[in-house]
Design a protein around this motif. Structure first.
Motif, PDB file in Angstrom:
ATOM      1  N   ILE A 138       0.828  -1.220   0.000  1.00 55.20           N
ATOM      2  CA  ILE A 138       0.000   0.000   0.000  1.00 55.20           C
ATOM      3  C   ILE A 138       0.856   1.262   0.000  1.00 55.20           C
ATOM      4  CG2 ILE A 138      -1.900  -1.167   1.194  1.00 55.20           C
ATOM      5  CD1 ILE A 138      -1.032   0.308   3.751  1.00 55.20           C
ATOM      6  N   ALA A 139       2.101   1.155  -0.485  1.00 58.24           N
ATOM      7  CA  ALA A 139       2.996   2.312  -0.484  1.00 58.24           C
ATOM      8  C   ALA A 139       2.404   3.480  -1.276  1.00 58.24           C
ATOM      9  CB  ALA A 139       4.358   1.920  -1.059  1.00 58.24           C
ATOM     10  N   GLY A 140       1.784   3.175  -2.421  1.00 63.86           N
ATOM     11  CA  GLY A 140       1.181   4.244  -3.216  1.00 63.86           C
ATOM     12  C   GLY A 140       0.085   4.962  -2.461  1.00 63.86           C
ATOM     13  N   ALA A 141      -0.680   4.205  -1.670  1.00 66.60           N
ATOM     14  CA  ALA A 141      -1.765   4.808  -0.898  1.00 66.60           C
ATOM     15  C   ALA A 141      -1.233   5.754   0.168  1.00 66.60           C
ATOM     16  CB  ALA A 141      -2.614   3.721  -0.249  1.00 66.60           C
ATOM     17  N   VAL A 142      -0.050   5.446   0.705  1.00 70.95           N
ATOM     18  CA  VAL A 142       0.544   6.312   1.735  1.00 70.95           C
ATOM     19  C   VAL A 142       0.848   7.689   1.152  1.00 70.95           C
ATOM     20  CG1 VAL A 142       2.540   6.642   3.249  1.00 70.95           C
ATOM     21  CG2 VAL A 142       1.485   4.381   3.046  1.00 70.95           C
ATOM     22  N   TRP A 143       1.390   7.719  -0.072  1.00 76.75           N
ATOM     23  CA  TRP A 143       1.686   9.004  -0.709  1.00 76.75           C
ATOM     24  C   TRP A 143       0.413   9.785  -0.996  1.00 76.75           C
ATOM     25  CZ3 TRP A 143       6.272  10.975  -0.421  1.00 76.75           C
ATOM     26  CH2 TRP A 143       7.385  10.148  -0.338  1.00 76.75           C
ATOM     27  N   ILE A 144      -0.630   9.077  -1.397  1.00 81.23           N
ATOM     28  CA  ILE A 144      -1.917   9.751  -1.623  1.00 81.23           C
ATOM     29  C   ILE A 144      -2.444  10.318  -0.311  1.00 81.23           C
ATOM     30  CG2 ILE A 144      -4.327   9.411  -2.310  1.00 81.23           C
ATOM     31  CD1 ILE A 144      -3.369   7.271  -4.253  1.00 81.23           C
ATOM     32  N   ALA A 145      -2.286   9.545   0.773  1.00 79.70           N
ATOM     33  CA  ALA A 145      -2.751   9.998   2.081  1.00 79.70           C
ATOM     34  C   ALA A 145      -2.006  11.257   2.519  1.00 79.70           C
ATOM     35  CB  ALA A 145      -2.568   8.893   3.117  1.00 79.70           C
ATOM     36  N   LEU A 146      -0.694  11.315   2.270  1.00 76.16           N
ATOM     37  CA  LEU A 146       0.072  12.514   2.607  1.00 76.16           C
ATOM     38  C   LEU A 146      -0.410  13.710   1.790  1.00 76.16           C
ATOM     39  CD1 LEU A 146       3.679  11.010   2.889  1.00 76.16           C
ATOM     40  CD2 LEU A 146       2.191  11.775   4.750  1.00 76.16           C
ATOM     41  N   GLY A 147      -0.755  13.451   0.539  1.00 72.38           N
ATOM     42  CA  GLY A 147      -1.317  14.522  -0.281  1.00 72.38           C
ATOM     43  C   GLY A 147      -2.644  15.011   0.272  1.00 72.38           C
ATOM     44  N   LEU A 148      -3.473  14.091   0.742  1.00 72.01           N
ATOM     45  CA  LEU A 148      -4.751  14.475   1.355  1.00 72.01           C
ATOM     46  C   LEU A 148      -4.527  15.295   2.616  1.00 72.01           C
ATOM     47  CD1 LEU A 148      -6.811  11.172   0.969  1.00 72.01           C
ATOM     48  CD2 LEU A 148      -7.187  13.337  -0.225  1.00 72.01           C
ATOM     49  N   LEU A 149      -3.472  14.965   3.363  1.00 73.70           N
ATOM     50  CA  LEU A 149      -3.150  15.736   4.559  1.00 73.70           C
ATOM     51  C   LEU A 149      -2.856  17.191   4.193  1.00 73.70           C
ATOM     52  CD1 LEU A 149      -2.277  16.143   7.536  1.00 73.70           C
ATOM     53  CD2 LEU A 149      -0.016  15.291   6.873  1.00 73.70           C
ATOM     54  N   VAL A 150      -2.016  17.389   3.183  1.00 73.48           N
ATOM     55  CA  VAL A 150      -1.641  18.741   2.774  1.00 73.48           C
ATOM     56  C   VAL A 150      -2.846  19.496   2.220  1.00 73.48           C
ATOM     57  CG1 VAL A 150      -0.205  20.087   1.205  1.00 73.48           C
ATOM     58  CG2 VAL A 150       0.748  18.070   2.333  1.00 73.48           C
ATOM     59  N   VAL A 151      -3.583  18.853   1.320  1.00 69.24           N
ATOM     60  CA  VAL A 151      -4.746  19.511   0.714  1.00 69.24           C
ATOM     61  C   VAL A 151      -5.812  19.808   1.770  1.00 69.24           C
ATOM     62  CG1 VAL A 151      -6.643  19.225  -0.925  1.00 69.24           C
ATOM     63  CG2 VAL A 151      -4.335  18.508  -1.554  1.00 69.24           C
ATOM     64  N   GLY A 152      -6.064  18.833   2.646  1.00 70.95           N
ATOM     65  CA  GLY A 152      -7.071  19.027   3.685  1.00 70.95           C
ATOM     66  C   GLY A 152      -6.722  20.159   4.629  1.00 70.95           C
ATOM     67  N   ALA A 153      -5.430  20.234   5.014  1.00 65.51           N
ATOM     68  CA  ALA A 153      -4.991  21.307   5.910  1.00 65.51           C
ATOM     69  C   ALA A 153      -5.143  22.670   5.232  1.00 65.51           C
ATOM     70  CB  ALA A 153      -3.546  21.085   6.333  1.00 65.51           C
ATOM     71  N   ALA A 154      -4.798  22.745   3.937  1.00 67.63           N
ATOM     72  CA  ALA A 154      -4.926  24.014   3.213  1.00 67.63           C
ATOM     73  C   ALA A 154      -6.390  24.426   3.080  1.00 67.63           C
ATOM     74  CB  ALA A 154      -4.287  23.884   1.828  1.00 67.63           C
ATOM     75  N   VAL A 155      -7.248  23.467   2.722  1.00 66.20           N
ATOM     76  CA  VAL A 155      -8.686  23.771   2.605  1.00 66.20           C
ATOM     77  C   VAL A 155      -9.246  24.201   3.950  1.00 66.20           C
ATOM     78  CG1 VAL A 155     -10.955  22.761   2.162  1.00 66.20           C
ATOM     79  CG2 VAL A 155      -9.048  22.258   0.627  1.00 66.20           C
ATOM     80  N   GLY A 156      -8.850  23.482   5.020  1.00 69.32           N
ATOM     81  CA  GLY A 156      -9.321  23.845   6.357  1.00 69.32           C
ATOM     82  C   GLY A 156      -8.890  25.230   6.768  1.00 69.32           C
ATOM     83  N   TRP A 157      -7.658  25.624   6.378  1.00 67.73           N
ATOM     84  CA  TRP A 157      -7.159  26.968   6.685  1.00 67.73           C
ATOM     85  C   TRP A 157      -8.024  28.034   6.013  1.00 67.73           C
ATOM     86  CZ3 TRP A 157      -3.539  29.625   9.517  1.00 67.73           C
ATOM     87  CH2 TRP A 157      -3.206  30.910   9.076  1.00 67.73           C
ATOM     88  N   PHE A 158      -8.298  27.864   4.729  1.00 66.68           N
ATOM     89  CA  PHE A 158      -9.035  28.885   3.980  1.00 66.68           C
ATOM     90  C   PHE A 158     -10.531  28.875   4.277  1.00 66.68           C
ATOM     91  CE2 PHE A 158      -5.185  28.558   1.286  1.00 66.68           C
ATOM     92  CZ  PHE A 158      -4.819  29.897   1.317  1.00 66.68           C
ATOM     93  N   LEU A 159     -11.037  27.785   4.823  1.00 62.80           N
ATOM     94  CA  LEU A 159     -12.448  27.755   5.205  1.00 62.80           C
ATOM     95  C   LEU A 159     -12.711  28.547   6.486  1.00 62.80           C
ATOM     96  CD1 LEU A 159     -13.550  24.070   4.489  1.00 62.80           C
ATOM     97  CD2 LEU A 159     -14.240  26.142   3.262  1.00 62.80           C
ATOM     98  N   GLN A 160     -11.666  28.864   7.216  1.00 64.84           N
ATOM     99  CA  GLN A 160     -11.812  29.647   8.441  1.00 64.84           C
ATOM    100  C   GLN A 160     -11.471  31.111   8.165  1.00 64.84           C
ATOM    101  OE1 GLN A 160     -10.150  27.373  12.076  1.00 64.84           O
ATOM    102  NE2 GLN A 160      -9.120  26.414  10.333  1.00 64.84           N
ATOM    103  N   PRO A 161     -12.159  32.035   8.844  1.00 64.17           N
ATOM    104  CA  PRO A 161     -11.868  33.454   8.627  1.00 64.17           C
ATOM    105  C   PRO A 161     -10.508  33.833   9.173  1.00 64.17           C
ATOM    106  CG  PRO A 161     -13.380  33.193  10.469  1.00 64.17           C
ATOM    107  CD  PRO A 161     -13.221  31.831   9.838  1.00 64.17           C
ATOM    108  N   ARG A 162     -10.009  34.953   8.709  1.00 63.59           N
ATOM    109  CA  ARG A 162      -8.739  35.461   9.200  1.00 63.59           C
ATOM    110  C   ARG A 162      -8.824  35.703  10.700  1.00 63.59           C
ATOM    111  NH1 ARG A 162      -5.692  40.955   6.996  1.00 63.59           N
ATOM    112  NH2 ARG A 162      -3.840  40.788   8.338  1.00 63.59           N
ATOM    113  N   SER A 163      -7.761  35.379  11.414  1.00 58.73           N
ATOM    114  CA  SER A 163      -7.753  35.526  12.864  1.00 58.73           C
ATOM    115  C   SER A 163      -7.980  36.982  13.249  1.00 58.73           C
ATOM    116  CB  SER A 163      -6.428  35.041  13.458  1.00 58.73           C
ATOM    117  OG  SER A 163      -6.216  33.685  13.144  1.00 58.73           O
ATOM    118  N   PRO A 164      -8.773  37.239  14.293  1.00 59.59           N
ATOM    119  CA  PRO A 164      -9.039  38.615  14.716  1.00 59.59           C
ATOM    120  C   PRO A 164      -7.784  39.325  15.185  1.00 59.59           C
ATOM    121  CG  PRO A 164      -9.807  37.057  16.372  1.00 59.59           C
ATOM    122  CD  PRO A 164      -9.436  36.250  15.149  1.00 59.59           C
TER     123      PRO A 164
END
Length: 340
Positions: A138-164
């Motif tokens: 499942i080595a290929g799946a691990v790389w995909i999972a790391l990509g999901l981590l990066v994309v998910g973190a970026a999406v989560g950042w932009f879904l939240q408003p700028r800090s007050p």
């Protein structure tokens, strides 16, 4: 509570808590329904030669719910409580919500996607087989999972408003000091970690040393690695516990009591000087030598008042010190004098 703080916290709860936990719970339910189809024991780790680690079936539940859910819960705790750390200054209250919490909210979403994907792939490839050794790599799946981590973190950042923005007089500009033609002003101070922090560090270092000695006795090869790490940690603690600060006509100089590291900011390179209220966890993600999410470099050894210096390039340097207002006034006068 201000509206911008309330919006930030609400977004954090949805993006960094509710959605990640929902992803983890759904994944856990799916994996639980697959348990009767899995071999016993199941494969838990893959190496260059294929499966090289095994465990009981319930390990398939531990990965998403225990490890993934535990990390999300831990980071949520830091995100919602970091700004509540005790204040060691008599100045106004520090920032009630910071970019670190926003970052942790995004990371929670990314981590949930990572653990969900890995768990589904790891158990999915073992459905219907009788021997876990037959599970495909499942080595290929691990790389995909790391990509999901990066994309998910970026999406989560932009879904939240700028800090007050910080409240109170956290952004008070340094005042000028009136000096005669033959007068000079200088300010000297010390930036040091509070006593509870020093005690905590000492205890942690002692535990690390004890662990290193034990590992060295059990396995000298690994012990040398641990000893090297321990030495580096000790050196890092020594050089970052206390800093001497000097402000005069030349500008700002900050130097560790060990002599290194040190920073010199010439008065002619200073465009703005401010007194700020610093929240180490909320703004910088912790204590010590830090770089904040917004790009500020800081020596943040405690919660409370500090000095913020902005260079002409836009880079900002922050250091937590007592009597920051006086230091700011002297430095502001020096900066204006150097540019006149």
């Amino acid at each position: 509570m201000k509206d911008d703080v309330r919006r930030s916290r609400t977004a954090f709860v949805w993006v960094g808590v509710i959605v990640p936990l929902a992803i983890i719970l759904i994944t856990t339910v799916i994996v639980a329904t697959w348990l009767p189809e899995l071999p016993d024991p199941i494969a838990t780790h893959w190496g260059a030669e294929g499966v090289d680690g095994y465990g009981p079936k319930w390990m398939a539940i531990v990965l998403p719910l225990g490890v993934g859910g535990g990390l999300v819960a831990f980071m949520t705790l830091i995100g919602v409580s970091g700004h509540r750390m005790p204040q060691s200054s008599t100045k106004s209250q520090v920032q009630p919500w910071g970019p670190t919490s926003r970052f942790l909210g995004g990371m929670n979403l990314g981590l949930a996607l990572l653990f969900a994907f890995i768990s589904l792939v790891m158990t999915g490839v073992q459905r219907g087989i009788t021997d876990a050794a037959q599970a495909p790599d499942i080595a290929g799946a691990v790389w995909i999972a790391l990509g999901l981590l990066v994309v998910g973190a970026a999406v989560g950042w932009f879904l939240q408003p700028r800090s007050p923005e910080p409240t109170g007089d956290a952004g008070a500009a340094g005042e000028d000091i009136e000096l005669g033609e033959t007068e000079r002003a200088a300010w000297f101070g010390t930036a040091a970690m509070a006593r509870p922090g020093i005690i905590t560090l000492i205890v942690a270092v002692l535990l690390l040393i004890i662990t290193t000695v034990w590992v060295f006795g059990a396995d000298p090869g690994t012990g040398w690695i641990m000893a090297t790490v321990t030495l580096l940690v000790v050196l890092l603690v020594v050089v970052t516990l206390v800093f001497r600060v000097r402000v005069n006509a030349e500008g700002l100089r900050v130097r560790s009591i060990a002599g290194w590291p040190r920073w010199n900011i010439p008065a002619a390179d200073i465009s703005d000087v401010r007194v700020v209220s610093v929240n180490p966890m909320g703004e910088f993600g912790g204590w010590g030598l830090r770089i904040a999410v917004d790009g500020r470099m800081g020596i943040v050894l405690r919660t409370g008042e500090g000095l913020q210096v902005t260079r002409h390039s836009g880079r900002r340097f922050v250091i937590t010190i007592d009597d920051a207002a006086t230091a700011a006034s002297v430095l502001n006068s020096a900066a204006k004098g150097a540019q006149s």
